[in-house]
Design a protein around this motif. Structure first.
Motif, PDB file in Angstrom:
ATOM      1  N   SER A  64       0.816  -1.214   0.000  1.00 12.45           N
ATOM      2  CA  SER A  64       0.000   0.000   0.000  1.00 12.45           C
ATOM      3  C   SER A  64       0.853   1.269   0.000  1.00 12.45           C
ATOM      4  O   SER A  64       0.347   2.352  -0.224  1.00 12.45           O
ATOM      5  CB  SER A  64      -0.944  -0.003   1.206  1.00 12.45           C
ATOM      6  N   ALA A  65       2.149   1.108   0.228  1.00 12.21           N
ATOM      7  CA  ALA A  65       3.049   2.266   0.224  1.00 12.21           C
ATOM      8  C   ALA A  65       3.794   2.400  -1.089  1.00 12.21           C
ATOM      9  O   ALA A  65       4.840   3.019  -1.161  1.00 12.21           O
ATOM     10  CB  ALA A  65       4.043   2.145   1.378  1.00 12.21           C
ATOM     11  N   SER A  66       3.264   1.802  -2.148  1.00 17.61           N
ATOM     12  CA  SER A  66       3.923   1.866  -3.446  1.00 17.61           C
ATOM     13  C   SER A  66       2.869   1.962  -4.548  1.00 17.61           C
ATOM     14  O   SER A  66       1.707   1.655  -4.318  1.00 17.61           O
ATOM     15  CB  SER A  66       4.795   0.624  -3.653  1.00 17.61           C
ATOM     16  N   PRO A  67       3.274   2.366  -5.758  1.00 20.96           N
ATOM     17  CA  PRO A  67       2.322   2.419  -6.878  1.00 20.96           C
ATOM     18  C   PRO A  67       1.715   1.041  -7.189  1.00 20.96           C
ATOM     19  O   PRO A  67       2.243   0.011  -6.780  1.00 20.96           O
ATOM     20  CB  PRO A  67       3.183   2.933  -8.027  1.00 20.96           C
ATOM     21  N   ASP A  68       0.621   1.054  -7.931  1.00 22.83           N
ATOM     22  CA  ASP A  68      -0.169  -0.155  -8.165  1.00 22.83           C
ATOM     23  C   ASP A  68       0.374  -1.079  -9.243  1.00 22.83           C
ATOM     24  O   ASP A  68       0.295  -2.297  -9.106  1.00 22.83           O
ATOM     25  CB  ASP A  68      -1.602   0.235  -8.561  1.00 22.83           C
ATOM     26  N   ALA A  69       0.875  -0.518 -10.346  1.00 24.04           N
ATOM     27  CA  ALA A  69       1.168  -1.352 -11.509  1.00 24.04           C
ATOM     28  C   ALA A  69       2.409  -0.887 -12.255  1.00 24.04           C
ATOM     29  O   ALA A  69       2.813   0.271 -12.161  1.00 24.04           O
ATOM     30  CB  ALA A  69      -0.025  -1.332 -12.471  1.00 24.04           C
ATOM     31  N   ILE A  70       2.973  -1.844 -12.982  1.00 19.98           N
ATOM     32  CA  ILE A  70       4.054  -1.558 -13.922  1.00 19.98           C
ATOM     33  C   ILE A  70       3.611  -2.102 -15.271  1.00 19.98           C
ATOM     34  O   ILE A  70       3.152  -3.241 -15.365  1.00 19.98           O
ATOM     35  CB  ILE A  70       5.371  -2.251 -13.510  1.00 19.98           C
ATOM     36  N   LYS A 100      10.541  -0.090 -25.119  1.00 23.63           N
ATOM     37  CA  LYS A 100      11.661   0.587 -24.455  1.00 23.63           C
ATOM     38  C   LYS A 100      11.148   1.601 -23.438  1.00 23.63           C
ATOM     39  O   LYS A 100      11.783   2.606 -23.178  1.00 23.63           O
ATOM     40  CB  LYS A 100      12.551   1.288 -25.483  1.00 23.63           C
ATOM     41  N   GLN A 101       9.956   1.310 -22.895  1.00 24.72           N
ATOM     42  CA  GLN A 101       9.369   2.199 -21.912  1.00 24.72           C
ATOM     43  C   GLN A 101       8.876   1.387 -20.716  1.00 24.72           C
ATOM     44  O   GLN A 101       8.423   0.261 -20.864  1.00 24.72           O
ATOM     45  CB  GLN A 101       8.159   2.957 -22.469  1.00 24.72           C
ATOM     46  N   LEU A 102       8.951   2.024 -19.569  1.00 26.46           N
ATOM     47  CA  LEU A 102       8.370   1.454 -18.361  1.00 26.46           C
ATOM     48  C   LEU A 102       7.440   2.513 -17.784  1.00 26.46           C
ATOM     49  O   LEU A 102       7.844   3.667 -17.597  1.00 26.46           O
ATOM     50  CB  LEU A 102       9.459   1.102 -17.344  1.00 26.46           C
ATOM     51  N   TYR A 103       6.187   2.117 -17.545  1.00 25.48           N
ATOM     52  CA  TYR A 103       5.196   3.007 -16.957  1.00 25.48           C
ATOM     53  C   TYR A 103       4.904   2.509 -15.550  1.00 25.48           C
ATOM     54  O   TYR A 103       4.495   1.367 -15.365  1.00 25.48           O
ATOM     55  CB  TYR A 103       3.895   3.007 -17.778  1.00 25.48           C
ATOM     56  N   PHE A 104       5.140   3.351 -14.574  1.00 26.57           N
ATOM     57  CA  PHE A 104       4.861   3.059 -13.175  1.00 26.57           C
ATOM     58  C   PHE A 104       3.545   3.759 -12.882  1.00 26.57           C
ATOM     59  O   PHE A 104       3.459   4.992 -12.989  1.00 26.57           O
ATOM     60  CB  PHE A 104       5.994   3.642 -12.346  1.00 26.57           C
ATOM     61  N   VAL A 105       2.485   3.022 -12.528  1.00 30.12           N
ATOM     62  CA  VAL A 105       1.136   3.578 -12.514  1.00 30.12           C
ATOM     63  C   VAL A 105       0.495   3.486 -11.131  1.00 30.12           C
ATOM     64  O   VAL A 105       0.493   2.429 -10.506  1.00 30.12           O
ATOM     65  CB  VAL A 105       0.239   2.837 -13.534  1.00 30.12           C
ATOM     66  N   GLU A 106      -0.059   4.600 -10.708  1.00 34.77           N
ATOM     67  CA  GLU A 106      -0.847   4.661  -9.479  1.00 34.77           C
ATOM     68  C   GLU A 106      -2.269   5.039  -9.863  1.00 34.77           C
ATOM     69  O   GLU A 106      -2.498   6.090 -10.481  1.00 34.77           O
ATOM     70  CB  GLU A 106      -0.279   5.706  -8.515  1.00 34.77           C
ATOM     71  N   PHE A 107      -3.230   4.162  -9.535  1.00 37.98           N
ATOM     72  CA  PHE A 107      -4.637   4.423  -9.821  1.00 37.98           C
ATOM     73  C   PHE A 107      -5.293   5.009  -8.572  1.00 37.98           C
ATOM     74  O   PHE A 107      -5.116   4.491  -7.464  1.00 37.98           O
ATOM     75  CB  PHE A 107      -5.370   3.128 -10.195  1.00 37.98           C
TER      76      PHE A 107
END
Length: 176
Positions: free
Chosen positions: A60-66, A71-78
């Motif tokens: 719960s202290a980190s973003p939800d998804a990768i 050649k891209q990485l998306y770090f996603v918080e919903f």
């Protein structure tokens, strides 16, 4: 393992936590999904990875998804909330902690022109008739996260803070 391909490098570590944008966007409190996309791959549940690595409830202290593109990485918080209702301090903590963990995961990766993006996806709010403060609220949060990114030596190439409709328009392959 290929030390030059992002997908290959993270595959072994994240594979047990494969997921979808739909599942990682699930709001347990309201029992609804912010995004309906089940087709975009590979998506990994970063909360599940953190819980498996550090113990239950730590995710719960980190973003939800990768999401990993070519050649891209998306770090996603919903966030199934309007931008005006977001807990900015909590998001800043998630940004910092998640970035530290991601940086550690990638410490042995020798990238070739990869890009990293941090994305906050929030619930759209009703369009205002005269003045819409959403743009200002998004810009304020984005500026703070960009400031934190500078402190992280510019780890992310770009920080996004937008409602789910923005992502649908920018990434037509998403089925949100």
């Amino acid at each position: 393992m290929n030390k030059h391909k992002l997908k290959d490098f993270l595959q072994e570590t994240l594979e047990p936590h494969g997921s979808t944008f739909q599942d990682t966007s699930f709001d347990k409190e309201n029992k609804e999904y912010l995004c309906q996309d089940r087709s975009t791959q590979p998506v990994y549940n970063f909360d599940a990875y953190i819980d498996a690595r550090f113990g239950q409830g730590k995710g719960s202290a980190s973003p939800d998804a990768i999401y990993i593109g070519k050649k891209q990485l998306y770090f996603v918080e919903f966030k199934n909330e309007k931008v005006s209702d977001l807990d900015k301090k909590q998001l800043e903590k998630k940004f910092e902690k998640g970035t530290d963990i991601l940086r550690e995961m990638l410490k042995d990766f020798t990238p070739r022109d990869c890009q990293y993006f941090f994305c906050i996806v929030h619930k759209p709010q009703q369009k205002a008739k005269y003045f819409n403060p959403v743009h200002i609220q998004e810009s304020t949060l984005r500026s703070k996260l960009e400031e934190l990114n500078k402190e992280q030596n510019g780890f992310y190439d770009k920080v996004f803070v937008n409602d789910v409709d923005f992502y649908k328009q920018q990434f037509p392959q998403l089925e949100c």
